[in-house]
Every structure is written in structure tokens, then in C-alpha cells.
Design a protein around this motif. Structure first.
Motif, PDB file in Angstrom:
ATOM      1  N   GLU A 160       0.829  -1.204   0.000  1.00 14.72           N
ATOM      2  CA  GLU A 160       0.000   0.000   0.000  1.00 14.72           C
ATOM      3  C   GLU A 160       0.870   1.264   0.000  1.00 14.72           C
ATOM      4  OE1 GLU A 160      -3.766  -1.964   2.503  1.00 14.72           O
ATOM      5  OE2 GLU A 160      -2.782  -0.146   3.240  1.00 14.72           O
ATOM      6  N   MET A 161       1.897   1.249   0.807  1.00 12.29           N
ATOM      7  CA  MET A 161       2.758   2.429   0.917  1.00 12.29           C
ATOM      8  C   MET A 161       3.578   2.641  -0.354  1.00 12.29           C
ATOM      9  SD  MET A 161       3.887   1.680   4.871  1.00 12.29           S
ATOM     10  CE  MET A 161       4.810   3.188   5.145  1.00 12.29           C
ATOM     11  N   MET A 162       4.052   1.548  -0.940  1.00 14.90           N
ATOM     12  CA  MET A 162       4.804   1.656  -2.186  1.00 14.90           C
ATOM     13  C   MET A 162       3.920   2.217  -3.302  1.00 14.90           C
ATOM     14  SD  MET A 162       6.639  -2.079  -1.864  1.00 14.90           S
ATOM     15  CE  MET A 162       7.480  -2.113  -3.448  1.00 14.90           C
ATOM     16  N   ALA A 163       2.681   1.726  -3.390  1.00 14.67           N
ATOM     17  CA  ALA A 163       1.772   2.190  -4.438  1.00 14.67           C
ATOM     18  C   ALA A 163       1.474   3.676  -4.282  1.00 14.67           C
ATOM     19  CB  ALA A 163       0.474   1.380  -4.397  1.00 14.67           C
ATOM     20  N   HIS A 164       1.297   4.138  -3.044  1.00 15.42           N
ATOM     21  CA  HIS A 164       1.041   5.568  -2.853  1.00 15.42           C
ATOM     22  C   HIS A 164       2.232   6.398  -3.307  1.00 15.42           C
ATOM     23  CE1 HIS A 164       0.724   9.475  -0.816  1.00 15.42           C
ATOM     24  NE2 HIS A 164      -0.565   9.314  -1.039  1.00 15.42           N
ATOM     25  N   ALA A 165       3.428   5.954  -2.968  1.00 16.46           N
ATOM     26  CA  ALA A 165       4.627   6.691  -3.376  1.00 16.46           C
ATOM     27  C   ALA A 165       4.710   6.799  -4.901  1.00 16.46           C
ATOM     28  CB  ALA A 165       5.872   6.009  -2.813  1.00 16.46           C
ATOM     29  N   TYR A 166       4.452   5.706  -5.590  1.00 19.78           N
ATOM     30  CA  TYR A 166       4.523   5.719  -7.058  1.00 19.78           C
ATOM     31  C   TYR A 166       3.400   6.549  -7.664  1.00 19.78           C
ATOM     32  CZ  TYR A 166       8.449   2.689  -8.207  1.00 19.78           C
ATOM     33  OH  TYR A 166       9.725   2.186  -8.396  1.00 19.78           O
ATOM     34  N   ALA A 167       2.198   6.466  -7.101  1.00 26.83           N
ATOM     35  CA  ALA A 167       1.095   7.280  -7.608  1.00 26.83           C
ATOM     36  C   ALA A 167       1.424   8.766  -7.471  1.00 26.83           C
ATOM     37  CB  ALA A 167      -0.191   6.942  -6.858  1.00 26.83           C
ATOM     38  N   HIS A 168       2.048   9.127  -6.366  1.00 25.51           N
ATOM     39  CA  HIS A 168       2.419  10.521  -6.138  1.00 25.51           C
ATOM     40  C   HIS A 168       3.564  10.963  -7.050  1.00 25.51           C
ATOM     41  CE1 HIS A 168       3.582  14.238  -4.286  1.00 25.51           C
ATOM     42  NE2 HIS A 168       4.728  13.741  -3.838  1.00 25.51           N
ATOM     43  N   LEU A 169       4.589  10.137  -7.151  1.00 26.41           N
ATOM     44  CA  LEU A 169       5.775  10.530  -7.907  1.00 26.41           C
ATOM     45  C   LEU A 169       5.549  10.532  -9.413  1.00 26.41           C
ATOM     46  CD1 LEU A 169       8.493   8.555  -5.904  1.00 26.41           C
ATOM     47  CD2 LEU A 169       8.237  11.049  -6.010  1.00 26.41           C
ATOM     48  N   TYR A 170       4.744   9.570  -9.905  1.00 29.34           N
ATOM     49  CA  TYR A 170       4.655   9.382 -11.355  1.00 29.34           C
ATOM     50  C   TYR A 170       3.246   9.567 -11.908  1.00 29.34           C
ATOM     51  CZ  TYR A 170       9.138   7.452 -10.074  1.00 29.34           C
ATOM     52  OH  TYR A 170      10.394   7.294  -9.542  1.00 29.34           O
ATOM     53  N   GLY A 171       2.263   9.795 -11.028  1.00 27.42           N
ATOM     54  CA  GLY A 171       0.958  10.231 -11.486  1.00 27.42           C
ATOM     55  C   GLY A 171       0.039   9.177 -12.060  1.00 27.42           C
ATOM     56  N   PHE A 172       0.409   7.883 -11.961  1.00 29.12           N
ATOM     57  CA  PHE A 172      -0.542   6.901 -12.492  1.00 29.12           C
ATOM     58  C   PHE A 172      -1.435   6.393 -11.360  1.00 29.12           C
ATOM     59  CE2 PHE A 172       3.213   4.241 -11.605  1.00 29.12           C
ATOM     60  CZ  PHE A 172       2.665   3.169 -10.922  1.00 29.12           C
ATOM     61  N   PRO A 173      -2.735   6.231 -11.637  1.00 29.13           N
ATOM     62  CA  PRO A 173      -3.698   5.876 -10.597  1.00 29.13           C
ATOM     63  C   PRO A 173      -3.460   4.476 -10.035  1.00 29.13           C
ATOM     64  CG  PRO A 173      -4.809   6.861 -12.481  1.00 29.13           C
ATOM     65  CD  PRO A 173      -3.403   6.565 -12.916  1.00 29.13           C
ATOM     66  N   CYS A 174      -3.570   4.362  -8.725  1.00 25.93           N
ATOM     67  CA  CYS A 174      -3.407   3.078  -8.029  1.00 25.93           C
ATOM     68  C   CYS A 174      -4.550   2.901  -7.028  1.00 25.93           C
ATOM     69  CB  CYS A 174      -2.087   3.034  -7.253  1.00 25.93           C
ATOM     70  SG  CYS A 174      -0.591   3.082  -8.253  1.00 25.93           S
ATOM     71  N   THR A 175      -5.138   1.717  -7.025  1.00 25.19           N
ATOM     72  CA  THR A 175      -6.182   1.385  -6.058  1.00 25.19           C
ATOM     73  C   THR A 175      -5.834   0.071  -5.378  1.00 25.19           C
ATOM     74  OG1 THR A 175      -7.866   2.448  -7.439  1.00 25.19           O
ATOM     75  CG2 THR A 175      -8.636   0.995  -5.677  1.00 25.19           C
ATOM     76  N   GLY A 176      -5.804   0.079  -4.052  1.00 21.34           N
ATOM     77  CA  GLY A 176      -5.558  -1.139  -3.282  1.00 21.34           C
ATOM     78  C   GLY A 176      -6.859  -1.686  -2.736  1.00 21.34           C
ATOM     79  N   LEU A 177      -6.997  -3.007  -2.756  1.00 23.65           N
ATOM     80  CA  LEU A 177      -8.202  -3.680  -2.266  1.00 23.65           C
ATOM     81  C   LEU A 177      -7.843  -4.586  -1.104  1.00 23.65           C
ATOM     82  CD1 LEU A 177      -9.899  -4.602  -5.667  1.00 23.65           C
ATOM     83  CD2 LEU A 177     -10.488  -2.722  -4.114  1.00 23.65           C
ATOM     84  N   ARG A 178      -8.435  -4.308   0.042  1.00 18.87           N
ATOM     85  CA  ARG A 178      -8.221  -5.150   1.221  1.00 18.87           C
ATOM     86  C   ARG A 178      -9.248  -6.283   1.213  1.00 18.87           C
ATOM     87  NH1 ARG A 178      -7.242  -0.079   5.437  1.00 18.87           N
ATOM     88  NH2 ARG A 178      -5.088   0.348   4.771  1.00 18.87           N
ATOM     89  N   PHE A 179      -8.823  -7.434   0.696  1.00 18.90           N
ATOM     90  CA  PHE A 179      -9.706  -8.593   0.594  1.00 18.90           C
ATOM     91  C   PHE A 179      -9.979  -9.197   1.964  1.00 18.90           C
ATOM     92  CE2 PHE A 179      -7.671  -8.677  -3.658  1.00 18.90           C
ATOM     93  CZ  PHE A 179      -8.808  -8.652  -4.445  1.00 18.90           C
ATOM     94  N   PHE A 180     -11.237  -9.529   2.199  1.00 20.05           N
ATOM     95  CA  PHE A 180     -11.629 -10.322   3.353  1.00 20.05           C
ATOM     96  C   PHE A 180     -11.866 -11.756   2.873  1.00 20.05           C
ATOM     97  CE2 PHE A 180     -11.948  -6.134   4.851  1.00 20.05           C
ATOM     98  CZ  PHE A 180     -11.993  -6.155   6.238  1.00 20.05           C
ATOM     99  N   THR A 181     -11.879 -12.712   3.782  1.00 19.67           N
ATOM    100  CA  THR A 181     -11.817 -14.146   3.486  1.00 19.67           C
ATOM    101  C   THR A 181     -12.674 -14.546   2.288  1.00 19.67           C
ATOM    102  OG1 THR A 181     -11.528 -14.479   5.865  1.00 19.67           O
ATOM    103  CG2 THR A 181     -11.954 -16.434   4.516  1.00 19.67           C
ATOM    104  N   VAL A 182     -12.007 -14.967   1.210  1.00 19.59           N
ATOM    105  CA  VAL A 182     -12.677 -15.290  -0.043  1.00 19.59           C
ATOM    106  C   VAL A 182     -12.787 -16.809  -0.180  1.00 19.59           C
ATOM    107  CG1 VAL A 182     -12.704 -14.887  -2.540  1.00 19.59           C
ATOM    108  CG2 VAL A 182     -11.571 -13.237  -1.021  1.00 19.59           C
ATOM    109  N   TYR A 183     -13.929 -17.282  -0.659  1.00 18.40           N
ATOM    110  CA  TYR A 183     -14.138 -18.716  -0.832  1.00 18.40           C
ATOM    111  C   TYR A 183     -14.975 -18.950  -2.084  1.00 18.40           C
ATOM    112  CZ  TYR A 183     -19.011 -18.235   0.598  1.00 18.40           C
ATOM    113  OH  TYR A 183     -20.339 -17.883   0.639  1.00 18.40           O
ATOM    114  N   GLY A 184     -15.014 -20.198  -2.532  1.00 18.96           N
ATOM    115  CA  GLY A 184     -15.844 -20.543  -3.673  1.00 18.96           C
ATOM    116  C   GLY A 184     -15.192 -21.607  -4.532  1.00 18.96           C
ATOM    117  N   PRO A 185     -15.835 -21.991  -5.652  1.00 15.12           N
ATOM    118  CA  PRO A 185     -15.279 -22.999  -6.560  1.00 15.12           C
ATOM    119  C   PRO A 185     -13.890 -22.616  -7.056  1.00 15.12           C
ATOM    120  CG  PRO A 185     -17.569 -22.522  -7.108  1.00 15.12           C
ATOM    121  CD  PRO A 185     -17.161 -21.510  -6.080  1.00 15.12           C
TER     122      PRO A 185
END
Length: 336
Positions: A160-185
Motif C-alpha cells: 500500500e505504501m509503495m503504491a502511494h509513493a509511485y502514484a504521487h511521484l509518477y501520477g498513475f492511478p493506483c487502487t488497493g483492495l483489502r480482501f476479506f476471506t474469499v471462498y468458492g469454486p
């Protein structure tokens, strides 16, 4: 669009790639097919994707800088969903170097690829485990995440911290997703639902930690994919309402960056989860009740209000339906 999905032989990556192909996107998948769990299962997932003419696969390790640079230069994806990582909270205790290479060095190589090749939006997988020692429920993106309890969680916070630094320095959009317990086939064999199903069918006891009193925001994989696609299609911009006096950890006033929880807002106790599985299998489980393991958190509970407000996200599949779908897939895949 041409979209790079890292970890495309993985559980969520395989489902996401299939959904993107189904709507007409071109997908480049990357996976190193490591042997952390059954490689045949990973190959079977890839075989389903390979049936689509819109899918191409790159067999490479994210820690291989030259290979990742060649991938970005050769395929030039417009957007990237970075899901590949060394998974498993408990495995990290004995294998910390693997996590540093895959989850930190690998993330750096993805960020560099996005930076040098004009990627429009990077969506990357974080984890609910970043909430660590936090005990205020439900977990919201504005809470502190400075006290991880495992090496896995620490690497995800670093992402998360690395992505923010790169988004700030180089201007490309970054979105982080905090996944909660995923299940399924097509799920991971090291996760609870897979392990419990196998044990019940074999007549073996289930190792149930914290005496089954865990509460988790179990989230069906289709609901996760729906959220990832919504996020992918909506790159962030710097937030004009951001306040330097009271900054929100999940958004940035200086960079096109944001963080979302993605999960089910209705947590389920582990004993209830097992009860639903017993009903779907038509068999009773033998429980070996054990204390809480080091690094485990007793409960997780997702607040997805921010993702709902921004992008209309709401998970729809209850555990009764989701577990039944998993059991049907499991019996079919293993011919039981």
C-alpha cells in the motif's frame, strides 16, 4: 481493453480473468505456477482460460526483473490487476524470505512496469490482515494499520505504501483492495473450506482453532470479482476534499490513490460455517478444538460502505448458497 492479470492461475485471478474475457477484454495472464499448493489445480484453471482466444499466458516469476520488464514492453497492457503474491498467513512464519521476494520485490517490478509503460490504472491486492492488532469492529479504511501481526500482513501494508509513493511521484492511478476471506469454486486447497470438505469426506477430524469462535467476513468469489471489475473501470484522482489537518489514510490529496475494503459485511462464526458445510455434504464433522494460533486474529468484519458509496458495490451471495456451490464444484472436480 488489454488487461494484465498477475496470478492468473490463482483462485481469484482465474475467476477475474474469466470475467474480463467474458465481457470482451483481452487478458494477458502472468503466473509462475509455484508448488505452494497443487500445481495441477492451477493448470486446470489456466486450461479454462486458454480456451478463450482473448487470453495469452506468460510463465514468469514477478521477482525476475528482466522477465517483468519484457512482459510490459512486449504486451503493453492498458490496465493491470496485480493479484500474484505468496499466499498464506501461517506459511510466512517459516518462510519470510519467500514473502519478501514475491510480495515486496514483485510489487516493485509491477510498479516499475506501470511507470515506464503508461498504464492507466493499477489495481492491487492488499488484505484485511493489515488491520493486525486493531480490534475496533467493523474494520474501516480510515483506521490505523501500523501494527501487523504477521510477515504476510507486513508485506501487504508495504504494498500500500509503495503504491502511494509511485502514484504521487509518477501520477498513475493506483487502487488497493483489502480482501476479506474469499471462498468458492476453484478455491485454494490450503484454505479452511477446502481443508474441512476434504476432512469430512475422509472421516478425519477438523483442526478448528480458537475453538471455532472465529468470526470472518466470508465473501463469495463472484462478489469479489464484481467489486474488482467496478474498481478497475474507475481510476481514482486526487481527492479535492482531502484535509492536511485530518488526513484520511485511505485516500490521498496529493496522488491518484485510494484503498477500499472488499468483502461481506455479515461476518459468520466459524462453527456456523462448518454447520453449513455439514448440511451441504450430508455428513457430520469430527471437531478437534484448539486454541488461537500465533498471528491469527479472533475476528474480521468488513465495512464496505466506502466502496458501496463510490461504486455501488454490495455482495449478494450468502454463505448457505456459496458453500453449496463450492461443494458441487468439489464433488465434480474430484469425481466424488
Amino acid at each position: 481493453m488489454k488487461i494484465l492479470v498477475t496470478g492468473s492461475a490463482g483462485f481469484i485471478g482465474h475467476h477475474l480473468a474469466a470475467a474480463l474475457l467474458a465481457r470482451g477484454d483481452e487478458v494477458v495472464g502472468l503466473d509462475n505456477l509455484n508448488d505452494y499448493y497443487d500445481v495441477d489445480l492451477k493448470r486446470a484453471r489456466l486450461a479454462r482460460l486458454a480456451a478463450s482466444p482473448g487470453y495469452s499466458h506468460v510463465h514468469a516469476d514477478l521477482a525476475d526483473r528482466a522477465a517483468v520488464e519484457a512482459l510490459f514492453a512486449g504486451h503493453r497492457p492498458q490496465r493491470v490487476v496485480h493479484l500474484a503474491a505468496q499466499a498464506g498467513v501461517r506459511y510466512a512464519a517459516g518462510n519470510p524470505h519467500v514473502y519478501a521476494q514475491s510480495n515486496v520485490v514483485g510489487m516493485l517490478h509491477v510498479l516499475e512496469g506501470c511507470r515506464h509503460h503508461g498504464v492507466e490504472h493499477l489495481v492491487f491486492a492488499s488484505s484485511s490482515s493489515v488491520y493486525g492488532a486493531n480490534r475496533r469492529m467493523p474494520f474501516t479504511e480510515g483506521q490505523g494499520t501500523e501494527h501487523p501481526l504477521t510477515m504476510y500482513a507486513a508485506t501487504k501494508k508495504a504494498n500500500e505504501m509503495m503504491a502511494h509513493a509511485y502514484a504521487h511521484l509518477y501520477g498513475f492511478p493506483c487502487t488497493g483492495l483489502r480482501f476479506f476471506t474469499v471462498y468458492g469454486p476453484w478455491g485454494r486447497p490450503d484454505m479452511a473450506l477446502f481443508l474441512f470438505t476434504r476432512a469430512i469426506l475422509a472421516g478425519e477430524p477438523l483442526r478448528v482453532f480458537n475453538h471455532g469462535r472465529h468470526r470472518r467476513s466470508f465473501t463469495y468469489v463472484d462478489d469479489i470479482v464484481d467489486g474488482v471489475v467496478r474498481v478497475l473501470d474507475n481510476p481514482p484522482a486526487p481527492d479535492p476534499d482531502w484535509s492536511a489537518d485530518a488526513p484520511d489514510p485511505a485516500v490521498s490529496g496529493v496522488a491518484p490513490y485510494r484503498i477500499f475494503n472488499i468483502g461481506n459485511e455479515q461476518p459468520v462464526e466459524l462453527l456456523r460455517y462448518i454447520e453449513v458445510l455439514e448440511q451441504c455434504l450430508g455428513r457430520k464433522a469430527v471437531l478437534e478444538l484448539l486454541p488461537l494460533q500465533p498471528g491469527d486474529v479472533p475476528d474480521t468484519e468488513a465495512d464496505v460502505g466506502r466502496l458501496a458509496d463510490c461504486l455501488g458495490y454490495r455482495p449478494r451471495v450468502p454463505v448457505e448458497e456459496g458453500v453449496a456451490r463450492f461443494v458441487a464444484w468439489y464433488r465434480d472436480y474430484y469425481r466424488l
